[in-house]
Design a protein around this motif. Structure first.
Motif, mmCIF file in Angstrom:
data_model
loop_
_atom_site.group_PDB
_atom_site.id
_atom_site.type_symbol
_atom_site.label_atom_id
_atom_site.label_comp_id
_atom_site.label_asym_id
_atom_site.label_seq_id
_atom_site.Cartn_x
_atom_site.Cartn_y
_atom_site.Cartn_z
ATOM 1 N N PRO A 55 -7.981 -2.302 -5.126
ATOM 2 C CA PRO A 55 -8.259 -1.675 -3.799
ATOM 3 C C PRO A 55 -7.401 -0.224 -3.694
ATOM 4 O O PRO A 55 -6.395 -0.124 -4.252
ATOM 5 C CB PRO A 55 -7.714 -2.576 -2.719
ATOM 6 N N THR A 56 -8.316 0.769 -3.357
ATOM 7 C CA THR A 56 -7.837 2.194 -3.197
ATOM 8 C C THR A 56 -6.470 2.174 -2.154
ATOM 9 O O THR A 56 -6.283 1.367 -1.307
ATOM 10 C CB THR A 56 -8.774 3.099 -2.254
ATOM 11 N N GLY A 57 -5.443 2.582 -2.773
ATOM 12 C CA GLY A 57 -4.156 2.843 -2.241
ATOM 13 C C GLY A 57 -3.087 1.549 -2.163
ATOM 14 O O GLY A 57 -2.051 1.610 -1.637
ATOM 15 N N GLN A 58 -3.503 0.585 -2.942
ATOM 16 C CA GLN A 58 -2.681 -0.535 -3.174
ATOM 17 C C GLN A 58 -2.058 -0.394 -4.688
ATOM 18 O O GLN A 58 -2.409 0.088 -5.491
ATOM 19 C CB GLN A 58 -3.600 -1.752 -3.439
ATOM 20 N N LYS A 64 -8.937 -2.211 -13.602
ATOM 21 C CA LYS A 64 -8.082 -1.363 -12.616
ATOM 22 C C LYS A 64 -9.151 -1.090 -11.346
ATOM 23 O O LYS A 64 -8.802 -0.667 -10.405
ATOM 24 C CB LYS A 64 -7.777 0.068 -13.338
ATOM 25 N N ALA A 65 -10.469 -1.001 -11.621
ATOM 26 C CA ALA A 65 -11.296 -0.422 -10.866
ATOM 27 C C ALA A 65 -11.586 -1.458 -9.764
ATOM 28 O O ALA A 65 -11.917 -1.423 -8.579
ATOM 29 C CB ALA A 65 -12.607 -0.301 -11.357
ATOM 30 N N VAL A 95 -3.888 6.275 -8.820
ATOM 31 C CA VAL A 95 -4.282 7.259 -8.217
ATOM 32 C C VAL A 95 -5.174 8.516 -9.203
ATOM 33 O O VAL A 95 -4.777 8.778 -10.161
ATOM 34 C CB VAL A 95 -3.103 8.312 -7.845
ATOM 35 N N ARG A 96 -6.512 8.276 -8.791
ATOM 36 C CA ARG A 96 -7.590 9.083 -9.355
ATOM 37 C C ARG A 96 -7.352 8.841 -10.863
ATOM 38 O O ARG A 96 -7.420 9.904 -11.833
ATOM 39 C CB ARG A 96 -7.344 10.561 -9.127
ATOM 40 N N THR A 141 0.862 -1.230 0.079
ATOM 41 C CA THR A 141 0.013 -0.039 0.062
ATOM 42 C C THR A 141 0.775 1.236 -0.076
ATOM 43 O O THR A 141 2.093 1.350 0.257
ATOM 44 C CB THR A 141 -0.803 0.048 1.080
#
Length: 116
Positions: A63-66, A59-60, A92-93, A36
């Motif tokens: 998990p966020t931040g991974q 990509k969706a 990132v975004r 992370t």
């Protein structure tokens, strides 16, 4: 050989390291990594990736931040040589913040890449 790899990474990551012909993409896969934000550690050995990558469809699904890893398998149409590029990035975004690229061209990732 090290200078050639650096030049290949910057300019032509799809050139064959044996005959310098343009290689063709034979497979692409996307994986999530168990690291992370703030905890990235470089691993140059292929064994780490074979043990720790988890396949994802898109990509969706990461998990966020991974961190994630896109793998591209190449084959040279001229000499038949095969190579694999691991492109490690942090999504990132909607943008891929690239961490590093690794090349394996001695068959180190072949079994892993073709098992699924």
């Amino acid at each position: 050989m090290g200078l050639f790899r650096k030049m290949r990474e910057v300019f032509h990551d799809d050139w064959c390291s044996q005959c310098t012909a343009e290689m063709e993409v034979i497979r692409r896969k996307l994986y999530a990594m168990p690291m992370t934000v703030g905890h990235y550690v470089a691993h140059p050995e292929p064994e780490y990736y074979r043990k720790n990558l988890t396949p994802v469809s898109k990509k969706a699904d990461i998990p966020t931040g991974q961190y994630a890893c896109g793998i591209i398998a190449y084959r040279c149409p001229s000499c038949g040589h095969r190579a694999v590029k691991l492109d490690i990035f942090l999504p990132v975004r909607g943008i891929e913040k690239r961490e590093r690229a690794l090349y394996f061209d001695a068959g180190e990732m072949d079994d892993f890449l073709w098992q699924m």
